[in-house]
Design a protein around this motif. Structure first.
Motif, PDB file in Angstrom:
ATOM      1  N   HIS A 170      -6.427   6.880  -5.439  1.00  0.00           N
ATOM      2  CA  HIS A 170      -5.853   8.128  -6.169  1.00  0.00           C
ATOM      3  C   HIS A 170      -4.923   7.507  -7.175  1.00  0.00           C
ATOM      4  N   HIS A 212      -1.514   7.482  -9.847  1.00  0.00           N
ATOM      5  CA  HIS A 212      -0.248   7.889 -10.142  1.00  0.00           C
ATOM      6  C   HIS A 212       0.319   7.304 -11.517  1.00  0.00           C
ATOM      7  N   HIS A 233      -4.627   3.615  -6.457  1.00  0.00           N
ATOM      8  CA  HIS A 233      -4.657   2.916  -5.231  1.00  0.00           C
ATOM      9  C   HIS A 233      -5.070   3.858  -3.980  1.00  0.00           C
ATOM     10  N   GLU A 245      -4.109   4.245   0.604  1.00  0.00           N
ATOM     11  CA  GLU A 245      -3.381   3.823   1.760  1.00  0.00           C
ATOM     12  C   GLU A 245      -4.448   4.366   2.745  1.00  0.00           C
TER      13      GLU A 245
HETATM   14 FE   FE2 Z   1      -0.483   7.304  -3.449  1.00  0.00          FE
END
Ligand code: FE2
Length: 287
Positions: A65, A67, A109, A111
């Motif tokens: 996703h 940012h 990125h 996670e």
């Molecule tokens: Fe994130």
């Protein structure tokens, strides 16, 4: 000294419970900032606590996703999370790790949990960037647990200095635009912690173990686990463990930006035109 002026002891202006939320590919979490009733707390845009020992609550993780325009700060208490991005960076967050990621002009990125069972517990804070820094080159500060200064204080309290300054100790994370303080404070039963900050900085407390009492004199306020305490202005924070039990809390503060916020999902800019640009840039692979 008055507690309502700029000097004096800060008091709890609002005590706000978290709100259950789901993010990423279905990670269950408790949203404290960035929810109806506490949309933001300049310069902080979001605070999530994720805590579960049930893998179905976290196993889907946060796949790729984007940012742009702000910083994400991940602090792990328990569990392991693998980080990777479209610039070829990769790293493992483990208990006690901090990742301060400045997304700047754009990063994509993921996670993802690196465990299939057991407790996953930690926090993600979103910190805004000033207009002048929103399009800066992305940057990481990956802090290993051993690199975070741990300060033993009189009376048995202990503080991990993730960011900011405690006495003459500088926090592990450096050179952030909003001059943040980010402490993890452990208090023994009836232990106390006192800290001074610029009086006009935004500050909040979040007890994640036990119950705390905030302020002093005849008007202390009790804050139970799971409630964020938004503090008034003032130069001093006084917090104590309550109920003959230990407590542990986040103390977070920063310089308010007082700039317009245009927010669309993972993009936080100053104007709607910049949001449209962010969406176009992302869709055309320019992140
Ligand atoms: Fe994130």
């Amino acid at each position: 000294m008055s507690s309502s002026g700029l000097s004096g002891t800060r008091r709890v202006e609002r005590a706000v419970p978290g709100m259950p939320a789901s993010d990423g590919a279905g990670v269950r979490l408790n949203r404290l900032i960035g929810r109806p009733g506490l949309a933001d707390l300049d310069p902080f845009l979001m605070l999530d606590e994720f805590r579960s020992d049930s893998a179905c609550d976290y196993i889907a993780g946060f796949p790729d996703h984007p940012h742009r325009g702000f910083e994400t700060v991940t602090y792990m208490l328990a569990g392991r999370m693998r980080h990777g991005d479209n610039k070829g960076n990769s790293g493992l967050l483990r208990p006690g790790s901090v990742q301060w990621m400045t997304a700047g002009r754009g990063i994509v990125h993921s996670e993802m949990p690196e465990q299939e069972d057991g407790l996953m517990w930690g926090f993600q804070l979103w910190v805004n960037l000033p207009a002048t820094d929103k399009m800066m080159a992305p940057r990481y500060q990956n802090i290993e647990p051993e690199a975070i200064p741990v300060i033993d204080l009189p009376g048995g309290a202990q503080a991990k200095v993730i960011a900011g300054r405690l006495g003459n100790i500088e926090g592990a994370v450096q050179a952030i635009a909003t001059d943040p303080t980010y402490f993890d404070v452990s208090l023994p039963a009836s232990g106390r912690f006192r800290h001074t900050l610029p009086a006009d900085y935004t500050a909040f407390l979040y007890p994640f173990e036990g119950t705390i009492e905030v302020g002093q004199g005849d008007d202390p306020r009790t804050l139970e686990r799971g409630r964020i305490g938004v503090l008034s202005s003032g130069d001093t924070i006084v917090v104590a463990a309550r109920g003959n039990a230990p407590a542990r809390l986040l103390l977070v503060a920063g310089r308010p930006l007082r700039e317009p916020i245009a927010k669309y999902g993972p993009f936080v800019m100053n104007t709607q035109a910049q949001i449209v640009q962010a969406i176009q840039d992302y869709n055309s692979g320019r992140f």
